[in-house]
Scaffold this active site. Structure first.
Site, PDB file in Angstrom:
ATOM      1  N   ASP A 215       0.823  -1.220   0.000  1.00  0.00           N
ATOM      2  CA  ASP A 215       0.000   0.000   0.000  1.00  0.00           C
ATOM      3  C   ASP A 215       0.852   1.263   0.000  1.00  0.00           C
ATOM      4  O   ASP A 215       2.054   1.223   0.296  1.00  0.00           O
ATOM      5  CB  ASP A 215      -0.939   0.012   1.212  1.00  0.00           C
ATOM      6  CG  ASP A 215      -0.185   0.038   2.536  1.00  0.00           C
ATOM      7  OD1 ASP A 215       0.818  -0.686   2.666  1.00  0.00           O
ATOM      8  OD2 ASP A 215      -0.590   0.796   3.437  1.00  0.00           O
TER       9      ASP A 215
ATOM     10  N   ASP B 221       7.955   3.881  -1.585  1.00  0.00           N
ATOM     11  CA  ASP B 221       7.535   3.354  -0.285  1.00  0.00           C
ATOM     12  C   ASP B 221       6.231   2.603  -0.517  1.00  0.00           C
ATOM     13  O   ASP B 221       5.181   3.218  -0.516  1.00  0.00           O
ATOM     14  CB  ASP B 221       7.353   4.518   0.693  1.00  0.00           C
ATOM     15  CG  ASP B 221       6.876   4.074   2.048  1.00  0.00           C
ATOM     16  OD1 ASP B 221       6.893   2.866   2.322  1.00  0.00           O
ATOM     17  OD2 ASP B 221       6.468   4.945   2.845  1.00  0.00           O
TER      18      ASP B 221
ATOM     19  N   GLU C 296       0.185  -1.358   5.553  1.00  0.00           N
ATOM     20  CA  GLU C 296       1.257  -0.960   6.471  1.00  0.00           C
ATOM     21  C   GLU C 296       1.080   0.498   6.883  1.00  0.00           C
ATOM     22  O   GLU C 296       1.275   0.866   8.033  1.00  0.00           O
ATOM     23  CB  GLU C 296       2.624  -1.147   5.797  1.00  0.00           C
ATOM     24  CG  GLU C 296       3.820  -0.984   6.735  1.00  0.00           C
ATOM     25  CD  GLU C 296       4.379   0.433   6.817  1.00  0.00           C
ATOM     26  OE1 GLU C 296       5.252   0.665   7.646  1.00  0.00           O
ATOM     27  OE2 GLU C 296       3.917   1.316   6.067  1.00  0.00           O
TER      28      GLU C 296
ATOM     29  N   HIS D 227       5.939   9.635   1.101  1.00  0.00           N
ATOM     30  CA  HIS D 227       4.584  10.126   1.436  1.00  0.00           C
ATOM     31  C   HIS D 227       4.236  11.450   0.777  1.00  0.00           C
ATOM     32  O   HIS D 227       3.299  12.115   1.207  1.00  0.00           O
ATOM     33  CB  HIS D 227       4.363  10.255   2.953  1.00  0.00           C
ATOM     34  CG  HIS D 227       4.436   8.945   3.667  1.00  0.00           C
ATOM     35  ND1 HIS D 227       3.960   8.760   4.942  1.00  0.00           N
ATOM     36  CD2 HIS D 227       4.913   7.737   3.276  1.00  0.00           C
ATOM     37  CE1 HIS D 227       4.165   7.499   5.306  1.00  0.00           C
ATOM     38  NE2 HIS D 227       4.747   6.862   4.310  1.00  0.00           N
TER      39      HIS D 227
HETATM   40 ZN    ZN Z   1       6.891   1.967   3.964  1.00  0.00          ZN
END
Ligand code: ZN
Length: 405
Positions: A79, A140, A173, A378
């Site tokens: 995710d 990520d 996660e 992010h």
């Molecule tokens: Zn991560």
């Protein structure tokens, strides 16, 4: 397939998770990538590749040597974070980065450079994958997935000697539910690594001890014109509570090993108010002391005001994996030796957060974290270095190799 080609395929899947959702996985779109990965794993010759009822992908590569050695696991998450959209990711590659400002989006005037992102300074001469400034990239942790499967492909294609290798890709996660349904017993590894960090030279096995504090404040509302000696304004009590916490234990004033109490939410009115904090510290004793501060303040205010004005609930959420990893450092030593063997100078950083690996460690699967070569997670400035991703593959291969000796 090259690691970057694999990576570019995965980022085309929108796999953003959703903390407000009550389903498992939190968003069904994560299953699309899960199914794609299973078919790719089957094609590569990874055994028993499947996605289970919770959306977790498992697979394994059985040992092809006669020797007793550890069963090693590699884990990454599918995710992406809620902070920014991961839909219609439109990556581009900056070849041989020259250190100048990178224009991500000309129209929207979005660019990034070494001035604000120190990490770019070390990337001169490398090939970088960047966003178009409207989404995150998804390094990520799709970089981690790409690296693990590229490692697996090389091992299987070249028939390199190896012990049992376990692979898992988890959903959710980013919303803290990654290990909720992880089946440690079925995974059957002696230890594992989450491939979910930044710099490839880093093996991290320290994270915060973490707790949440919820504070309910019962006030007494009465017409302000006739309130003298009677009103208890819950919002004032909330401010009083906050003012009694150590002023310096604030995330905005802390770094490294310094812990904090972070006020995430405060709302209410005269009659009733609610405060939510997260409490974080790497050191267990200092962490306990911080929780004790909350209890003492609550007791004090419950004496000053009517009993039960403050109702405090503290819940531990995860713990620093260091205390467990330290008991048997082989899991870290194997990485450090492998790094040195491929010319990387190893380092370790105290993670100022948690990792899936921390919870898995407490579930009985020691699980330090390795880097992926991705940065600025992010957000729209997220990028990955192709050379570092390749280095990560090399490191994973070396870990598998050194596990035999
Ligand atoms: Zn991560």
């Amino acid at each position: 397939m090259k690691v970057q080609d694999r990576f570019l395929k995965y980022v085309a899947f929108d796999t953003q998770s959703d903390s407000a959702s009550t389903t498992t996985p939190s968003t069904l779109k994560q299953l699309k990538l899960a199914e794609y990965l299973v078919s790719e794993m089957k094609e590569l010759g990874i055994q028993d590749a499947h996605v289970d009822e919770f959306g977790i992908v498992y697979g394994n590569i059985p040992s092809n040597v006669d020797k007793e050695c550890a069963d090693i696991g590699f884990i990454a998450h599918m995710d992406t974070a809620e902070d920014m959209s991961g839909k219609n990711v439109n990556p581009s590659i900056i070849k041989n980065y020259d250190g100048s400002r990178i224009v991500l989006n000309k129209e929207l005037a979005i660019s990034m450079g070494v001035e604000e992102f120190e990490s770019l300074r070390n990337k001169i001469g490398e090939d970088l994958i960047v966003t178009d400034g409207t989404t995150l990239l998804g390094a990520d942790d799709k970089a981690g997935i790409a690296e693990i499967l590229t490692m697996a492909e090389i091992i299987l294609k070249e028939n390199r000697p190896h012990g049992n290798i376990r692979i898992a890709f988890t959903p959710d996660e980013e919303v803290g539910r990654g290990p909720d349904h992880f089946d440690v017993e079925k995974f059957h590894a002696d230890f594992a690594y989450t491939v979910d960090g930044g710099e490839v030279d880093s093996v991290d096995y320290e994270n915060f001890n973490a707790a949440d504090a919820n504070i309910q404040i019962q006030g007494l509302s009465i017409h302000p014109g006739s309130a003298k000696g009677k009103m208890i304004n819950a919002l004032h009590v909330a401010m009083e509570f906050h003012s009694m916490l150590p002023v310096n234990q604030n995330p905005a004033y802390t770094e490294g090993y310094e812990g904090f109490n972070h006020l995430c939410d405060l709302h209410g009115e005269c009659e009733h108010a609610v405060m939510s904090y997260i409490i974080r510290n790497h050191d267990e004793q200092l962490f306990e002391k911080q929780k004790e501060d909350f209890r003492r303040i609550a007791d004090y205010l419950n004496q000053k005001y009517p009993k039960d004005t403050i109702r405090l609930e503290i819940k531990d959420s995860y713990a620093n994996m260091r205390s467990i990893i330290e008991k048997d450092m082989r899991v870290v030593d194997l990485v450090k030796k492998s790094m040195k063997d491929i010319g990387i100078h190893p380092s370790s950083h105290a993670i100022r957060g948690g990792t899936d690996g921390a919870r898995l460690t407490y579930q009985g699967l020691p699980c330090p974290n390795l880097g992926t070569g991705g940065y600025n997670f992010h957000g729209k400035y997220e990028y990955a270095s192709i050379q570092e991703m390749e280095k990560s593959v090399e490191l994973l291969l070396k870990i598998v190799e050194n596990n035999l000796s």
